[in-house]
Design a protein around this motif. Structure first.
Motif, PDB file in Angstrom:
ATOM      1  N   TRP A  86       0.834  -1.320   0.260  1.00 58.58           N
ATOM      2  CA  TRP A  86      -0.002   0.307  -0.221  1.00 58.58           C
ATOM      3  C   TRP A  86       0.994   1.185  -0.072  1.00 58.58           C
ATOM      4  N   GLU A  90       1.402   3.540  -2.828  1.00 55.58           N
ATOM      5  CA  GLU A  90       0.732   5.366  -2.673  1.00 55.58           C
ATOM      6  C   GLU A  90       1.938   6.418  -3.261  1.00 55.58           C
ATOM      7  N   GLU A 145     -10.940   4.971   0.004  1.00 56.88           N
ATOM      8  CA  GLU A 145      -9.937   4.244  -1.570  1.00 56.88           C
ATOM      9  C   GLU A 145     -11.651   4.688  -2.098  1.00 56.88           C
ATOM     10  N   THR A 148     -10.711   7.913  -3.296  1.00 57.27           N
ATOM     11  CA  THR A 148      -9.550   8.175  -4.579  1.00 57.27           C
ATOM     12  C   THR A 148      -9.871   7.080  -6.119  1.00 57.27           C
ATOM     13  N   GLU A 175      -5.903   2.263  -7.276  1.00 59.47           N
ATOM     14  CA  GLU A 175      -7.291   2.442  -5.416  1.00 59.47           C
ATOM     15  C   GLU A 175      -7.853   1.411  -5.433  1.00 59.47           C
ATOM     16  N   HIS A 178      -6.468  -1.259  -3.542  1.00 60.32           N
ATOM     17  CA  HIS A 178      -6.916  -1.058  -2.003  1.00 60.32           C
ATOM     18  C   HIS A 178      -7.778  -0.983  -1.521  1.00 60.32           C
TER      19      HIS A 178
HETATM   20 FE   LIG Z   1      -5.198   3.725  -2.419  1.00 55.42          FE
END
Ligand SMILES: [Fe+2]
Ligand SMILES: [Fe+2]
Length: 290
Positions: A86, A90, A145, A148, A175, A178
């Motif tokens: 992660w 990011e 998430e 995003t 994203e 995630h």
């Molecule tokens: Fe993310």
């Protein structure tokens, strides 16, 4: 495409993560920065502010990771995923956006503006501000998430420049991945915590309200004040910036997708969700574009 080794520490259950867990990864050399058609975007300063601001928020992910790792310290597989996958992804989003911004607007002092953002925003980023339980914080991460994934979906569709469209597609896929991971861990904790739908919904709503507060304002403010050293950025300027974006948002923001992702942790019966989704989507569109 260059491949980066990928940690597969947690396998999705079919019920929680329906599609890809193993997916292609990417790195900055996969983005054809020299092919950017600068003339299509260089004069639009709202795109500059939007992308530079996004690069700040993404790059600061090492700080968010530290907070989450501290909060979930007894969950070894989650910590490993947060650190190895992660955070790496990011921060890469931040670096990829920074490179895009500096390719199109090379005179921007990114480092100075980013440092201003870090100094202003870090006090808002504390472990004690995380959710009241482990499941509820994971539900909140799903909100972030969702935000995003929806943002980059919008950028992908609305971008006036093809390389930015490619970059947004890459980030969007990350994203969504995630989101799926956080949702999976949410389900694991929720099995034990058994939070009511009402409580989960309240937590999700709280995070929706918070999502657009300090970080995006402070990011745009620091971009603006470094780009325009003789001017100060105010809340009124931020409101005007958002008003200018409202046309873009109303035309391209994936409200339906966002509402589906937001509702998922509540686990409504399918028939009820199907019934209220159009109404909630309309309300979200109205709230976002007002
Ligand atoms: Fe993310
Ligand atoms: Fe990201």
């Amino acid at each position: 495409m260059a491949e980066r080794p990928r940690f597969q520490g947690i396998k999705p259950s079919p019920a929680s993560m329906s599609t890809d867990n193993v997916r292609p990864t990417w790195c900055l050399t996969d983005i054809p920065y020299p092919a950017i058609e600068k003339e299509k975007i260089i004069d639009n300063m709202d795109w500059f502010y939007l992308l530079a601001g996004a690069s700040f928020v993404e790059t600061l992910s090492d700080l968010y990771t530290r907070n989450l790792v501290d909060y979930y310290r007894e969950n070894a597989s989650a910590i490993l995923w947060l650190r190895e996958e992660w955070e790496v992804e990011e921060v890469q989003h931040g670096h990829a956006l920074r490179q895009y911004v500096l390719t199109v607007w090379p005179d921007f002092d990114w480092e100075r503006a980013y440092q201003g953002f870090v100094d202003a925003y870090a006090p808002y980023c504390r472990t004690e501000l995380l959710g009241p339980t482990h499941a509820l914080e994971m539900a909140s991460r799903c909100v972030v998430e969702t935000g995003t994934a929806s943002f980059y979906t919008m950028i992908r569709v609305a971008s006036p420049e093809p390389v930015l469209c490619q970059l947004a597609s890459r980030i969007r896929a990350d994203e969504i991945h995630h989101y799926r991971y956080f949702y999976h861990v949410f389900l694991q904790y929720q099995m034990h915590e058994k939070n009511s739908r009402w409580r989960i919904g309240r937590e999700l709503w709280k995070r929706v309200v918070e999502i657009d507060q300090e970080d995006s304002y402070l990011a745009i403010k620091n971009v603006f004040e470094v780009k325009n050293p003789e001017q100060q950025f105010s809340l009124e300027d931020f409101s005007a910036f958002r008003r200018r974006l409202s046309n873009l948002i109303s035309r391209h923001y994936p409200f339906n997708m966002a509402m589906k992702m937001l509702l998922k942790p509540i686990g409504l019966p399918p028939i009820l969700q199907k019934g209220i989704l159009p109404l909630l989507t309309r309300m979200a569109r109205r709230a976002f574009t007002l």
